[in-house]
Design a protein around this motif. Structure first.
Motif, PDB file in Angstrom:
ATOM      1  N   LYS A  17      -3.890  -5.518   2.038  1.00  0.00           N
ATOM      2  CA  LYS A  17      -4.560  -4.858   2.988  1.00  0.00           C
ATOM      3  C   LYS A  17      -5.767  -3.836   2.041  1.00  0.00           C
TER       4      LYS A  17
ATOM      5  N   GLN B 142      -3.787  -2.474  -4.679  1.00  0.00           N
ATOM      6  CA  GLN B 142      -2.441  -2.565  -4.519  1.00  0.00           C
ATOM      7  C   GLN B 142      -1.669  -3.387  -3.611  1.00  0.00           C
ATOM      8  N   SER B 143      -2.402  -3.865  -2.568  1.00  0.00           N
ATOM      9  CA  SER B 143      -1.882  -4.648  -1.453  1.00  0.00           C
ATOM     10  C   SER B 143      -3.003  -5.743  -1.119  1.00  0.00           C
TER      11      SER B 143
ATOM     12  N   GLY C 180      -4.627  -8.429  -4.213  1.00  0.00           N
ATOM     13  CA  GLY C 180      -3.583  -7.583  -3.990  1.00  0.00           C
ATOM     14  C   GLY C 180      -2.102  -7.829  -3.994  1.00  0.00           C
TER      15      GLY C 180
END
Lengths: 517, 366
Positions: free
Chosen positions: A75, A72-73, A53
């Motif tokens: 997380k 996307q991250s 990510g």
């Protein structure tokens, strides 16, 4: 159809004009250890950063356990059970291991230290980690910090682990330990990707190997069917001899003598502690040690860039036709250089090439004159001699560059190093100190650098080679000095020692021999 | 584990760093930025119920409409250009000197001393030379101070130079209130300098513009051809590399900051002897800060600064003009300058990065 833990398809990622990954496919089976092999700059880390990510791919799709996902991250990555252990640790120094592990997790306002410590300990025991949950990070050795990083990922329930060059900072013994842990995790059903460019590690730990070359996906093969030369060929693109030349040269005179050298760092702690050694003409003196054991300070102290608290640094100098050892310890680089106008005693290739050895935004001419621009009389600089030298270096060292006026930061790592080393060699030094000279270089460039160093050795230069790869040090060096905690742990003959012996010296001054004896 | 996303989703807009960009494209982006600024400013003027086209043409007329107006514009550009060159010396070294305002003021004080007290006793030429030298010395020393403290104690040069601005300002207030107060004035102000000390005019503007042009050439040569200029560039890039090369970093800091301040000092002297003919709190008038913009927009290139300084001078003159002809308040014309500069600085982002939108076709040969 087999369901993979991870399936990446047609992944492309570009940075400006640089294509880091082009149409890469990768499959990770459940419960296997997959080695991701490739030279430096082949796009291994970039590819994995897209799984964790940090980057987002320009094209292509990622499936986790058969479902297409968008990561996307970091997380998001965790939500999919993917955890990455980066090369540079991301830990809070003043917190304990357990505190770092639970940091950022959801929970109450307070931390129940007792129960987290217990949980962390249990997790460690399960996989065979040796960890003290209550220990502060700043008290930890590099290998312990790595353990904390791995536990952090496991604690969050990661099923898929990615390790970026985990062995680079470890001693041979610690590598064995880490591999044992990885095997335990595999038994437990975890899927693991390990990024590396060391072939023997690939062969000893992995089930399958995926190979990248210059951002392109080359293929995946079963480790059992591979050997060192097939892997190299896939990695480099053509067969290559992996043997480092070791010319036999008669030992010359003592060129450098370091006597009882002591340096304090900015916290007034001894960075170097009573260091004694000599370097002779016509030899390569290897310097080994865990990262941060005083190698950097030693090089800089010899070069006059680090303040010396005690002891002397003696260079061989000719005075009135008589050879004497002259102390230049405690003098700054300026004075060492001033002496060098008529007679350059030493050249230095620092580990931070673009931050210390070169000026990244300047072109080759301006960089080549960095150490000699003062020799020109008067107020102006004369760019003609450095321009000629630059052109000569490009020809002699096969430097790939659009021209002498291209900023050096646009060059590849190998070419940057050739510019730096070429400049330093051009002075005709007696002592050549090179710090991690092949770090981040591809195989071809690395061998070119080894050849250049051997050439200097043949010329009677005392070459001091600070390195991290023990295999390389053993092959290229005549003697190896091992540092440990700012002290000289031992000086051994490269032909008579083993990696394991060096490993012992690295973690304990004297290699623990006194206790046995 | 509530937020597991399964659908494919790409971020709406992503930025990608450009590797290289052609000169043509760079200027295209800048042109678009200016156009954008003019449109935004036009909307603002429209909101005030005025005609933006007329405003813009009035601005041009205000800057170039007559010989006198052109001379005024040049006069406005001189201190801006010289100070920007001074600032670029420090900025090239990554020494964030935002104290040019103060350095201009102390330069003015240095020049004012001779102009106020020796105008009658000394002939003009030695007097002018003394004024320039003293202004440079004062400005230079005022610039040297933060460099010394940074080398010695590692003080933060940004805060330090900023504070020195205020000190210079209050020194002027003090002088105007006391020792240098104009005789017979009931206001705290300094006298006008003697007519004999005022700079003579060449083509209708005091000869400071010649100095400014000479300094442009001088700075360009200094940066690109001299050892000292080379040292500034190395120190600016990396202190470690500089030490490695045997450069005395502290010395380069001191020498360059002295030069930086000295140049600002010249600007102060020219303001006193060529423009205002006295010293007030407004002698520097924000030049020291605007010059930062000039230096930055020109990427520290002296010839570029010549262009940018002229551009900003035109803007300021033009805004002056519409204040009077169209009764647009001064605050709005300041806002207009702000909008234009914002767009100019902002477009640098698009020169360094390009944006890719979701689903948008990616440029293959950007």
């Amino acid at each position: 159809m087999e369901q993979y833990a991870i399936e990446m398809k047609g992944i492309t990622k570009t940075f400006g004009k640089v294509i880091a990954n082009h149409d890469v496919n990768l499959q990770l089976r459940k419960g296997e250890i997959l080695a991701l092999l490739g030279e430096n700059g082949s796009g291994k880390t970039t590819l994995m950063n897209m799984l964790s990510g940090i980057y987002f791919p320009d094209h292509g799709s990622i499936k986790v356990n058969g479902t297409e996902v968008s990561i996307q991250s970091p997380k998001d990555a965790f939500d999919h059970g993917i955890g990455m252990i980066h090369q540079h640790f991301k830990l809070v120094d003043v917190l304990t291991a357990a505190e770092n592990i639970v940091l950022g997790l959801k929970g109450g306002i307070t931390i129940d230290r007792k129960s987290t410590n217990k949980k962390v300990k249990e997790l460690g025991d399960k996989y065979g980690f040796d960890v003290d949950p209550a220990k502060k990070i700043y008290n930890m050795a590099v290998s312990e910090k790595q353990t904390v990083e791995i536990l952090k990922v496991l604690y969050r329930g990661a099923e898929i682990l990615i390790l970026d060059e985990p062995t680079a900072v470890l001693t041979p013994q610690e590598v064995d330990k880490l591999f044992a842990v990885l095997r335990n995790m595999k038994e437990d059903g975890k899927s693991i990707i390990i990024i590396t460019h060391k072939l023997h590690e690939v062969l000893s730990i992995s089930d399958r190997v995926a190979i990248l070359r210059k951002g392109e996906y080359i293929g995946t093969i079963e480790t059992a069917t591979a050997n060192q030369s097939t892997l190299t060929e896939m990695m480099v693109g053509h067969a290559i001899s992996l043997e480092i030349k070791h010319p036999e040269v008669e030992q010359g005179p003592e060129m450098l003598r370091v006597h009882d050298l002591t340096c304090l760092n900015s916290e007034k702690v001894k960075a170097l502690d009573g260091v004694n050694f000599s370097a002779f003409g016509g030899e390569v003196l290897g310097i080994a040690g865990i990262a941060g054991s005083g190698q950097k300070e030693l090089c800089e102290a010899i070069a006059g860039l680090y303040p010396i608290t005690g002891g002397t640094v003696l260079f061989r100098q000719k005075k009135d036709g008589v050879e004497v050892m002259e102390n230049i310890g405690g003098q700054d680089a300026q004075n060492i250089h001033k002496k060098g106008v008529s007679y350059v005693p030493m050249a230095f290739v620092p580990e931070d090439r673009l931050g210390m050895g070169l000026v990244a935004s300047m072109d080759m001419v301006d960089n080549v004159m960095l150490r000699s621009y003062k020799d020109n009389k008067g107020f102006f600089v004369d760019r003609k001699p450095p321009k000629e030298l630059s052109e000569k270096l490009i020809k002699d060292l096969e430097i790939v560059t659009p021209g002498v006026s291209t900023p050096v930061r646009r060059l590849s790592g190998g070419n940057v190093q050739k510019v730096l080393l070429g400049r330093e060699i051009s002075f005709g030094p007696d002592v050549l100190v090179v710090s991690y000279p092949v770090r981040g270089l591809d195989i071809n460039s690395s061998y070119k650098i080894y050849d250049l160093l051997n050439e200097q050795k043949k010329k009677g230069v005392a070459v001091i080679f600070v390195g991290e790869d023990l295999d390389v040090l053993l092959e290229i060096s005549d003697r190896i000095l091992v540092m440990c905690g700012g002290k000289v742990s031992g000086i051994v003959n490269a032909k008579e020692t083993t990696k394991e012996e060096l490993g012992l010296y690295m973690i304990k001054v004297g290699g623990g021999k006194e206790e046995i004896a | 584990m509530s937020s597991v996303k399964t659908e494919k989703k790409t971020p709406l807009i992503r930025m990608i760093k450009r590797d290289e960009i052609t000169q043509k494209k760079t200027w295209m982006i800048r042109a678009v930025a200016i156009l954008g600024a003019l449109i935004t400013g036009g909307i603002l003027i429209l909101c005030l119920g005025k005609n933006p086209l007329q405003a813009y043409s009035d601005m041009l007329r205000g800057a170039f409409g007559s010989k006198v107006l052109i001379q005024e514009t040049v006069k406005q550009a001189i201190p801006l250009l010289i100070t920007a060159i001074g600032i670029s010396f420090a900025f090239k070294m990554k020494f964030w000197n935002i104290g040019a305002e103060g350095q201009v003021l102390v330069g003015a004080i240095g020049a004012g001393y001779w102009a106020f007290f020796y105008a009658a006793t000394l002939p003009k030429i030695p007097l002018i030379i003394l004024m320039i030298v003293t202004a440079m010395l004062f400005g230079g020393l005022y610039g040297l101070l933060p460099a010394l403290c940074k080398a010695k104690w590692g003080t933060n040069e940004t805060l330090f130079t900023l504070m020195l601005n205020y000190i210079a300002l209050y020194i002027i207030k003090y002088l105007a209130n006391g020792p240098w107060k104009a005789a017979g004035s009931s206001f705290p102000k300094m006298p006008m300098i003697h007519k004999g000390v005022r700079l003579s005019k060449v083509f209708g503007v005091h000869w400071g513009w010649i100095i400014a042009l000479v300094l442009v050439v001088f700075a360009s040569i200094y940066f690109n051809r001299t050892k000292q200029g080379y040292e500034i560039a190395v120190v600016g890039e990396s202190n470690n590399t500089a030490r490695y090369a045997g450069i005395n970093v502290g010395k380069v800091f001191r020498r360059t900051m002295f030069l930086s301040g000295a140049l600002a000092g010249i600007a102060g002297m020219l303001q006193v002897a060529g423009c205002d003919y006295t010293i007030t709190e407004r002698t520097a008038g924000g030049v020291g800060f605007t010059a930062i913009t000039v230096a930055w927009l020109a990427h520290m290139n002296p010839y570029g600064m010549l262009g940018v300084a002229a551009f900003i001078a035109v803007l300021e003159r033009g805004c002056n003009q519409i204040e009077t002809t169209m009764a647009i308040p001064a605050s709005v014309s300041d806002l207009l300058i702000g909008i234009i500069l914002f767009f100019m600085l902002g477009c640098e982002f698009f020169i360094n990065y390009r944006l890719v939108t979701r689903g948008g076709k990616e440029e293959q040969n950007a």
